[in-house]
Design an enzyme around this catalytic site. Structure first.
Site, PDB file in Angstrom:
ATOM      1  N   CYS A 129      43.819 -43.137 -30.706  1.00  0.00           N
ATOM      2  CA  CYS A 129      43.200 -42.775 -29.658  1.00  0.00           C
ATOM      3  C   CYS A 129      42.339 -41.405 -29.540  1.00  0.00           C
ATOM      4  CB  CYS A 129      44.152 -42.850 -28.276  1.00  0.00           C
ATOM      5  SG  CYS A 129      45.129 -44.484 -28.425  1.00  0.00           S
ATOM      6  N   HIS A 270      38.301 -41.283 -23.940  1.00  0.00           N
ATOM      7  CA  HIS A 270      38.877 -42.484 -24.667  1.00  0.00           C
ATOM      8  C   HIS A 270      39.181 -43.524 -23.439  1.00  0.00           C
ATOM      9  CE1 HIS A 270      41.384 -45.279 -26.679  1.00  0.00           C
ATOM     10  NE2 HIS A 270      42.512 -44.936 -25.922  1.00  0.00           N
ATOM     11  N   ASN A 300      39.723 -51.678 -24.557  1.00  0.00           N
ATOM     12  CA  ASN A 300      40.219 -50.590 -25.277  1.00  0.00           C
ATOM     13  C   ASN A 300      40.069 -50.777 -26.623  1.00  0.00           C
ATOM     14  OD1 ASN A 300      41.789 -48.493 -26.604  1.00  0.00           O
ATOM     15  ND2 ASN A 300      43.226 -48.362 -24.928  1.00  0.00           N
TER      16      ASN A 300
END
Length: 354
Positions: A129, A270, A300
């Protein structure tokens, strides 16, 4: 000249003389809507999860396509659009947690795929991430020090390959994407970075069956009924970590840059989940209109989420003008990274399909 100092949030670093020349993101052709999950979990359960994570669609690779394949297509497109000869690239950094192999490094395979010179530095970085700001710091530092004139950052993940299809918390959340960013010499430009780590949270977002260690045998009761070769996420712990770490990361990154928050043109987070993103933006006292969100369309996408924001939500602005951007990655590790830099106008900024 590079300067650095440490704080409780992380390492402060300023890099000069390097900038972004272009960014290309590559998505798989296969689009997966929420209807795909209704047979597994039921329509009502899917709607309950989506209220929190905000994902309506995502793109998944097929069994034969890897993160390397997505990055290869993005890299080929970027080199063509920039008119960069392969032999002019001095370094290639592959940032991912879904590489092709345990060994060799996927960067080595990509170096050959792209036809780069044998004098090209190529290596992998195992980050998720937070990976994109870390990659920018690495690439720009290489340019600043003279180790490289041009650097390609291949940043992407295919997390769909490691989620447990019976786990609602992860099965609906993640999408796949590969990106490549071109870094080159840019006199007069500077970038500010804040980088930090807290490995005490490593077990809260993990694939327990490692390359040479199986964490599922550690006695952690949370893992007893979990598939050891699939992603496990303790959502509550991740949420608590994020609320503690990210607002401070935002503040310190902006302060280090010397550019006030109201003079930043965009804040790219993110894309963890919709609820978290809106809460973070509010907690950091940032205007919502400057913090674009695309998790609803792409899920994501791990380390690819920030460059994917650039090539989707900011494509026109970065192609036709320049922006002062704050970039913030956080999650698995625990690891976090912030960057503030001037970007654009870019010769190439686009999203393609593979």
């Amino acid at each position: 000249m590079m300067t650095a100092q440490s704080t409780s949030v992380g390492r402060h670093i300023k890099v000069t003389g390097a900038g972004i020349a272009g960014v290309v993101s590559c998505l798989p052709e296969r689009q997966v809507s929420n209807a795909h999950f209704e047979a597994q979990f039921g329509e009502s359960a899917v709607k309950d999860v989506v209220k929190m994570i905000g994902v309506e669609n995502r793109y998944w690779t097929d069994d034969k396509t890897s993160t390397r394949d997505l990055c290869l297509k993005a890299g080929q497109r970027l080199l063509t659009q920039l008119n960069w000869l392969p032999e002019s690239v001095d370094a290639l950094i592959f940032v991912s947690q879904t590489p092709d192999y345990r060994l060799p490094a996927t960067a080595c395979a990509l170096q050959a795929d792209l036809g780069l010179s044998s004098a090209c530095i190529a290596f992998d970085v195992n980050l998720g991430c937070s990976g994109y700001p870390y990659a920018l710091w690495l690439g720009m530092t290489m340019v600043q020090t003279g180790a490289a004139r041009r650097v390609l950052l291949a940043v992407g993940d295919t997390i769909s390959k490691i989620v447990d299809p019976t786990d609602r918390s992860t099965a609906l959340l993640f999408g796949d994407a590969g990106t490549v960013t071109a870094i080159e010499q840019a006199s007069g430009q500077s970038a500010s970075f804040v980088l930090g780590t807290d490995g005490r949270g490593a077990c809260n977002l993990i694939v327990p069956k490692g390359a040479f260690k199986n964490h599922s045998q550690s006695g952690d009761p949370r893992l007893l009924d979990k598939a050891s070769d699939c992603l496990y996420m303790d959502g509550g712990e991740i949420f608590n970590f994020t609320l503690k770490a990210v607002p401070a990361l935002v503040n310190e990154t902006i302060e280090l840059s010397g550019v006030a928050a109201d003079r930043h043109d965009g804040f790219l987070f993110h894309q963890a989940n919709m609820f978290m993103l809106k809460h973070l933006t509010k907690k950091a006292k940032l205007p919502a209109e400057k913090a674009p969100i695309n998790i609803d369309q792409y899920g994501n996408t791990s380390c690819a989420s920030i460059p994917l924001l650039m090539t989707t939500c900011l494509q026109d602005q970065l192609r036709n003008g320049s922006m002062q951007l704050g970039l913030f990655g956080f999650g698995v590790g625990y690891s976090w990274a912030g960057a503030s830099l001037f970007v654009g106008p870019l010769k190439c900024v686009e999203t393609i399909k593979c």
